[in-house]
Design a protein around this motif. Structure first.
Motif, mmCIF file in Angstrom:
data_model
loop_
_atom_site.group_PDB
_atom_site.id
_atom_site.type_symbol
_atom_site.label_atom_id
_atom_site.label_comp_id
_atom_site.label_asym_id
_atom_site.label_seq_id
_atom_site.Cartn_x
_atom_site.Cartn_y
_atom_site.Cartn_z
ATOM 1 N N LEU A 71 0.820 -1.210 0.000
ATOM 2 C CA LEU A 71 0.000 0.000 0.000
ATOM 3 C C LEU A 71 0.856 1.263 0.000
ATOM 4 O O LEU A 71 0.411 2.313 -0.485
ATOM 5 C CB LEU A 71 -0.941 -0.009 1.206
ATOM 6 C CG LEU A 71 -1.943 -1.164 1.245
ATOM 7 C CD1 LEU A 71 -2.889 -1.014 2.427
ATOM 8 C CD2 LEU A 71 -2.750 -1.245 -0.055
ATOM 9 N N GLN A 72 2.080 1.195 0.542
ATOM 10 C CA GLN A 72 2.969 2.352 0.511
ATOM 11 C C GLN A 72 3.633 2.529 -0.853
ATOM 12 O O GLN A 72 3.834 3.652 -1.315
ATOM 13 C CB GLN A 72 4.069 2.208 1.571
ATOM 14 C CG GLN A 72 3.595 2.320 3.008
ATOM 15 C CD GLN A 72 4.744 2.158 3.979
ATOM 16 O OE1 GLN A 72 5.660 2.973 4.010
ATOM 17 N NE2 GLN A 72 4.708 1.097 4.777
ATOM 18 N N TRP A 73 3.989 1.431 -1.496
ATOM 19 C CA TRP A 73 4.782 1.495 -2.720
ATOM 20 C C TRP A 73 3.946 1.586 -3.991
ATOM 21 O O TRP A 73 4.459 2.006 -5.028
ATOM 22 C CB TRP A 73 5.688 0.258 -2.820
ATOM 23 C CG TRP A 73 6.789 0.222 -1.804
ATOM 24 C CD1 TRP A 73 7.090 1.179 -0.870
ATOM 25 C CD2 TRP A 73 7.738 -0.828 -1.600
ATOM 26 N NE1 TRP A 73 8.158 0.800 -0.098
ATOM 27 C CE2 TRP A 73 8.592 -0.435 -0.520
ATOM 28 C CE3 TRP A 73 7.976 -2.056 -2.212
ATOM 29 C CZ2 TRP A 73 9.630 -1.233 -0.055
ATOM 30 C CZ3 TRP A 73 9.018 -2.853 -1.747
ATOM 31 C CH2 TRP A 73 9.830 -2.444 -0.683
ATOM 32 N N PRO A 83 7.917 8.028 0.571
ATOM 33 C CA PRO A 83 7.899 9.471 0.835
ATOM 34 C C PRO A 83 7.199 9.861 2.126
ATOM 35 O O PRO A 83 7.441 10.942 2.661
ATOM 36 C CB PRO A 83 7.155 10.040 -0.383
ATOM 37 C CG PRO A 83 6.334 8.901 -0.901
ATOM 38 C CD PRO A 83 7.134 7.668 -0.623
ATOM 39 N N ASN A 84 6.330 8.988 2.641
ATOM 40 C CA ASN A 84 5.577 9.321 3.856
ATOM 41 C C ASN A 84 6.070 8.486 5.024
ATOM 42 O O ASN A 84 5.817 7.277 5.081
ATOM 43 C CB ASN A 84 4.075 9.065 3.640
ATOM 44 C CG ASN A 84 3.508 9.887 2.508
ATOM 45 O OD1 ASN A 84 3.398 11.103 2.598
ATOM 46 N ND2 ASN A 84 3.129 9.214 1.414
ATOM 47 N N PRO A 85 6.780 9.111 5.992
ATOM 48 C CA PRO A 85 7.244 8.365 7.174
ATOM 49 C C PRO A 85 6.059 7.750 7.917
ATOM 50 O O PRO A 85 5.008 8.383 8.068
ATOM 51 C CB PRO A 85 7.945 9.436 8.014
ATOM 52 C CG PRO A 85 8.269 10.535 7.056
ATOM 53 C CD PRO A 85 7.179 10.518 6.028
ATOM 54 N N PRO A 138 -1.497 8.665 4.806
ATOM 55 C CA PRO A 138 -0.339 7.911 4.314
ATOM 56 C C PRO A 138 0.562 7.379 5.414
ATOM 57 O O PRO A 138 1.119 6.282 5.298
ATOM 58 C CB PRO A 138 0.386 8.937 3.432
ATOM 59 C CG PRO A 138 -0.681 9.875 2.977
ATOM 60 C CD PRO A 138 -1.636 9.967 4.126
ATOM 61 N N GLY A 139 0.725 8.111 6.507
ATOM 62 C CA GLY A 139 1.594 7.661 7.589
ATOM 63 C C GLY A 139 0.983 6.610 8.484
ATOM 64 O O GLY A 139 1.673 6.050 9.346
ATOM 65 N N PRO A 144 1.360 1.087 10.888
ATOM 66 C CA PRO A 144 0.792 0.709 12.188
ATOM 67 C C PRO A 144 -0.619 0.153 12.084
ATOM 68 O O PRO A 144 -0.994 -0.748 12.838
ATOM 69 C CB PRO A 144 0.815 2.019 12.988
ATOM 70 C CG PRO A 144 0.879 3.100 11.973
ATOM 71 C CD PRO A 144 1.668 2.530 10.825
ATOM 72 N N THR A 145 -1.412 0.671 11.150
ATOM 73 C CA THR A 145 -2.779 0.162 11.013
ATOM 74 C C THR A 145 -2.779 -1.229 10.413
ATOM 75 O O THR A 145 -3.647 -2.053 10.736
ATOM 76 C CB THR A 145 -3.626 1.119 10.152
ATOM 77 O OG1 THR A 145 -3.602 2.419 10.737
ATOM 78 C CG2 THR A 145 -5.070 0.647 10.078
#
Length: 409
Positions: A132-134, A201-203, A335-336, A340-341
């Motif tokens: 989901l991040q990439w 890009p989103n920590p 995005p961050g 954790p979720t």
């Protein structure tokens, strides 16, 4: 893996070292060990350890404990990068699978299953987060479908070899587990060496979060975990216990599932992109109500093996549509919040998974059909919840009760 590359700069790397390539490599590596373990499991525990329904229930309860504790990923990513944690967990899954047949007793099988499960569940938690991040939101449904098809194709090779060679070569559980687990571990080690560290890009927030506006996603995850456990634990067990399937016959059924997934998974991803998460999830859940009801009917009306086999394939295909739940969360999440979720959701998904298999194992001894009717009720509840997903979810518009202008909490 000592070099760090920003995600936006990764497009300048050779294709074989890019983030998307790594996702496809991991998608192929994990099922080689896990799916092979699953294909042999029911025959292995019945023939070698003389398991009954209660034993298999306890086995899957132990297997799901690490999933319930997946929230520990949040603590680990404070000191270890997600990519490293994912690959180490994948290697752990491979090694534990490789030595499964060395422990042919109830206690030994439970112990090695716990270890392999830690690897599997921590890998899956991180893998979902990285996907989901990439992946860009507009391409995510399509690429997730391709990743599902890739896993099916890799598993197809393993299952095909098992089905074709099990009897002619007199293969043993030990040899098959050693080869499949060892290959997964080797692929994980290769990925550690061949790919740089990718920096999104989103920590990510590195603490426990439980946001009120994600409540529908949490509930759908809980219901999905409960339903999935009944299928994983008892549908395959039924094929062996009631219909006497041998290893090559169980593997043949899995092969049909894999070929169907290879063909249809990319189409499922496109369907999510075209029709939206709400419609696709509703279709999945109403289909599962029908399938589980018919499963129960096998025990009450004496329906035969052909119907059971067909239901098993349809059941597996419908679960493939669960990728819509991933993209629903991707659309509503900050995005961050993704890492954790993902850990929190994995834990929620496994709350029922820890308790249901053992409890339903005892119900299975009394009434196997009742187990499947319970699953049909869970699927019906999921359908009702899916009615609350809006056509175009986004932050501030997570359910039909909210509006775009509502401040995100």
């Amino acid at each position: 893996m000592t070099r760090t590359v920003k995600l936006d700069d990764a497009r300048h790397l050779p294709v074989w070292r890019r983030p998307r390539t790594l996702l496809f490599l991991m998608a192929a590596a994990m099922p080689i060990a896990f799916a092979t373990w699953s294909a042999l499991l029911n025959n292995f525990v019945i023939e070698v350890a003389q398991f009954d329904g209660a034993d298999i229930g306890w086995l899957h309860t132990v297997r799901e404990i690490p999933g319930f504790l997946a929230i520990g990923v949040i603590a680990l990513i404070m000191v270890v990068r997600e990519q490293v944690l994912g690959l180490v967990s994948l290697a752990m899954l491979g090694v534990a699978t490789a030595v499964t047949a060395w422990f042919p007793s109830l206690g030994g099988i439970l112990t090695i299953t716990l270890l392999s499960s830690i690897g599997f569940h921590y890998y899956e938690t991180v893998n979902q987060s990285l996907q989901l991040q990439w992946l860009p939101k507009k391409d995510a449904p399509r690429i997730l479908g391709q990743l599902l098809a890739t896993g099916s194709a890799a598993t197809l090779c393993s299952y095909g070899l098992i089905m074709l060679l099990w009897e002619p070569l007199g293969l043993t559980y030990n040899l098959v587990y050693l080869i499949s687990g060892g290959l997964t571990a080797a692929m994980a080690i290769y990925a550690m060496v061949a790919f740089p560290q990718f920096e999104a890009p989103n920590p990510q927030v590195k603490k426990f979060i439980l946001r009120r506006r994600y409540w529908l996603y949490y509930l759908l995850q809980f219901m999905a975990g409960a339903r999935r456990q009944i299928f994983v634990v008892f549908a395959g067990f039924m094929m062996v216990e009631r219909f006497g399937f041998d290893v090559h016959e169980v593997t043949g059924l899995f092969l049909i599932n894999l070929v169907a997934n290879m063909i249809l998974a990319p189409l499922m991803g496109r369907a999510v992109g075209h029709y939206g998460e709400a419609r696709v999830l509703r279709f999945e859940y109403i289909g599962l109500v029908i399938v589980f009801t018919l499963y129960g009917g096998i025990y009450y009306f004496g329906w035969g093996v052909l119907l059971a086999s067909a239901l098993y394939v349809i059941d597996n295909l419908l679960f493939g549509l669960a990728l819509a739940l991933k993209t629903y969360f991707q659309k509503i999440a900050d995005p961050g919040d993704i890492a954790p979720t993902a850990a929190v959701a994995f834990t929620i998904n496994h709350i029922a998974a820890v308790f249901l298999p053992a409890g339903l194992g005892y119900l299975w001894l009394i009434s196997p059909g009742a187990v499947f009717f319970l699953a049909a009720g869970l699927a019906a509840t999921s359908f009702c919840l899916a009615l609350l997903i809006p056509r175009h979810p986004e932050p501030g518009h997570e359910t039909v009760f909210t509006r775009v202008f509502t401040p995100a909490e």
